[in-house]
Design a protein around this motif. Structure first.
Motif, short mmCIF file in Angstrom:
data_model
loop_
_atom_site.label_atom_id
_atom_site.label_comp_id
_atom_site.label_asym_id
_atom_site.label_seq_id
_atom_site.Cartn_x
_atom_site.Cartn_y
_atom_site.Cartn_z
N GLN A 41 0.82 -1.21 0.00
CA GLN A 41 0.00 0.00 0.00
C GLN A 41 0.86 1.26 0.00
O GLN A 41 0.50 2.26 -0.64
CB GLN A 41 -0.94 -0.02 1.21
N LEU A 51 1.99 1.70 -3.53
CA LEU A 51 0.90 2.18 -4.37
C LEU A 51 0.59 3.64 -4.07
O LEU A 51 0.34 4.44 -5.00
CB LEU A 51 -0.34 1.31 -4.15
N TYR A 104 0.81 6.81 -6.76
CA TYR A 104 -0.29 7.74 -7.04
C TYR A 104 0.06 9.17 -6.62
O TYR A 104 -0.44 10.14 -7.20
CB TYR A 104 -1.56 7.27 -6.33
N ASP A 142 -8.37 10.06 -6.23
CA ASP A 142 -7.70 8.78 -6.51
C ASP A 142 -6.75 8.41 -5.37
O ASP A 142 -6.57 7.22 -5.07
CB ASP A 142 -6.91 8.87 -7.82
N ILE A 178 -6.70 5.20 -1.23
CA ILE A 178 -5.49 4.42 -0.98
C ILE A 178 -4.88 4.81 0.35
O ILE A 178 -4.43 3.96 1.14
CB ILE A 178 -4.48 4.63 -2.13
N THR A 214 1.27 0.34 -10.96
CA THR A 214 0.09 0.48 -10.11
C THR A 214 -0.89 -0.67 -10.32
O THR A 214 -1.55 -1.11 -9.37
CB THR A 214 -0.61 1.81 -10.39
N GLU A 215 -0.98 -1.14 -11.54
CA GLU A 215 -1.89 -2.27 -11.81
C GLU A 215 -1.40 -3.52 -11.10
O GLU A 215 -2.20 -4.29 -10.54
CB GLU A 215 -1.98 -2.51 -13.32
N GLN A 253 -2.03 -3.12 -7.25
CA GLN A 253 -3.42 -3.37 -6.89
C GLN A 253 -3.72 -4.86 -6.85
O GLN A 253 -4.45 -5.34 -5.95
CB GLN A 253 -4.33 -2.66 -7.89
N THR A 254 -3.17 -5.60 -7.78
CA THR A 254 -3.34 -7.06 -7.76
C THR A 254 -2.65 -7.67 -6.55
O THR A 254 -3.17 -8.61 -5.93
CB THR A 254 -2.77 -7.66 -9.06
N GLN A 268 -4.86 -7.19 -3.56
CA GLN A 268 -5.95 -8.16 -3.62
C GLN A 268 -5.47 -9.55 -3.18
O GLN A 268 -6.19 -10.29 -2.50
CB GLN A 268 -6.53 -8.21 -5.03
#
Length: 472
Positions: A188, A191, A195, A208, A212, A415-416, A419-420, A423
């Motif tokens: 986090q 990320l 951002y 955005d 986060i 960033t993609e 995010q994964t 998850q």
């Protein structure tokens, strides 16, 4: 007066040992509790006797070594052992025969009737005779009470072990979740930094970045709470092992690998394959079942005793009398006649007590059967959900590896991938929680059957011999 002089040594001998007061030393008890430590020589000897396979000194504490500590130090087991000692003493007192009575008589005549001797001396012995085997029945009742107290020792030891088992499962869950949150918070942070750069470049807006940041702060708060909970759980483990934190910290507890435990236990699933198997084991193996049977047997013996009381005890009274020059011997016999109460009144209450114990035993069996079905259903549902969570975790793991590879190849943005990864850690949290739930369900099945199947099966002797913490 001469007769009293002759009888005085006999009376003094009958008095036995004089009573001595023994007040409770409260401060000494407090010191013993606070200074109890596994480094004591007495505890080392206890470990050697009960479980020679345990290495000494104990570097890391697992369920077996913690259980040994509880068996030695925990006061609940000391109370159970003390109750057993009282019950054993009750067997001896129940077997004592009734005391023989001794009566003396001294009289003096005024010689108005022309007696040869003005003095009269008499001695009579009262010999009680117990009829209808009442003494043996009393011994049986005391023996059943000792059996109940002995079973209570094993039951208390089992409960101590079970409490430690649930403590260790909770600690393993908290530690696994702590490691997950550390990695999650790191992802986090990465990320959020990415951002933040976008925000500085004007590519992304504050809307955005804010979610986060909130998620990162929430994870940080959860991690702080988890650190406190881990510390509290470690102290609880220490207390459940019969120790205090004042002289026994730090305490190195061996970590549990939840996934490895599940893998090993699933390989032996025949021990808890279905509810009937659990029920049959529980109904024949549980200590409260054995204790209830002993209580019923005790109630039956009490009924036999009440029925035997229909036959009154006897008392023989032989004696000799020197009466004013004459020598007279006598033999008397005495008993009690039950003329005011019916014979059935003597055992009506005992019969009701026996019936009450039978009803209690039926209720206990009913509870065991219901709990067996409930715990098996809980375990089955938890295991099915674990399969779902495991599949989801495996899917997230594959997706994480795939996107990580694409990110290193420059096919996707960082960033993609992050995010994964977040998850993935969320799926891992759900998996950790469900793994702990399944192990707890297994532990409940173990508790129903009172048969070790979950965390450890190391052979260990029963500790029925009293072990005291040495005084300072």
């Amino acid at each position: 007066m001469r007769l009293l002089v002759y009888l005085s040594p006999l009376l003094l001998t009958a008095c036995g040992v004089a009573y001595q007061a023994k007040p409770i030393t409260q401060q000494q008890n407090i010191e013993n509790i606070q200074q109890a430590s596994p480094t004591m020589d007495g505890f080392q000897a206890f470990v050697r006797a009960q479980s020679p396979m345990v290495s000494w000194p104990i570097a890391t504490w697992d369920l077996d070594s913690l259980t040994l500590s509880a068996l030695y130090f925990h006061p609940a087991l000391k109370v159970a052992k003390s109750d057993y000692a009282v019950a054993l003493a009750g067997i001896k007192s129940a077997g004592l025969r009734p005391q023989v009575g001794l009566n003396g008589q001294l009289s003096r005549s005024n010689l108005a009737n022309g007696d040869i001797n003005p003095w009269s001396y008499g001695l009579q012995v009262d010999i009680p005779l117990i009829t209808a085997n009442k003494r043996q029945i009393n011994i049986e009742i005391a023996q059943y009470q000792a059996d109940i107290a002995k079973i209570q020792i094993s039951e208390t030891a089992w409960l101590l072990r079970q409490q430690l088992s649930f403590d260790l499962i909770l600690l393993a869950e908290q530690q696994a979740m702590q490691a997950n949150l550390v990695r999650l918070q790191k992802a986090q942070d990465s990320l959020l930094a990415a951002y933040q750069k976008r925000l500085d470049l004007g590519v992304a807006g504050k809307s955005d970045v804010l979610p986060i940041r909130l998620q990162r702060d929430q994870s940080a708060w959860q991690l702080q709470q988890l650190d406190l909970q881990i510390h509290q759980t470690e102290q609880k483990i220490l207390h459940d092992a019969g120790l205090t934190a004042q002289t026994n910290l730090p305490f190195n507890i061996a970590p549990l690998a939840l996934s490895q435990i599940l893998k090993a236990r699933f390989a032996e699933s025949n021990a808890y394959a279905d509810a009937p198997t659990i029920q049959n084991t529980a109904l024949t193996n549980r200590m409260d079942i054995q204790r209830a049977l002993a209580q019923y047997a005790k109630a039956e013996s009490q009924l036999r005793l009440e029925m035997a009381k229909r036959y009154p005890d006897l008392s023989l009274s032989p004696g000799i009398l020197y009466e004013y020059g004459d020598k007279i011997w006598s033999l008397g016999i005495g008993t009690m006649l039950n003329l005011l109460n019916k014979s059935s009144d003597l055992w009506a209450h005992a019969e009701q007590v026996r019936q009450n114990e039978a009803v209690r035993f039926y209720n206990l069996q009913h509870q065991v059967i219901q709990q067996s079905e409930q715990t098996y259903m809980k375990y089955r549902d938890a295991a099915n959900l674990l399969v779902t969570q495991t599949n989801e975790y495996a899917q997230q793991s594959r997706r994480k590896a795939q996107l990580e590879n694409q990110w290193h190849q420059g096919l996707i943005d960082k960033t993609e991938y992050l995010q994964t990864e977040i998850q993935f850690y969320s799926a891992q949290q759900r998996l950790i929680t469900q793994q702990a739930n399944v192990i707890r369900a297994l532990q409940e099945i173990e508790n129903i059957m009172q048969k070790p199947i979950a965390l450890s099966q190391r052979a260990m002797s029963t500790a029925n011999q009293p072990q005291e913490v040495p005084a300072k």
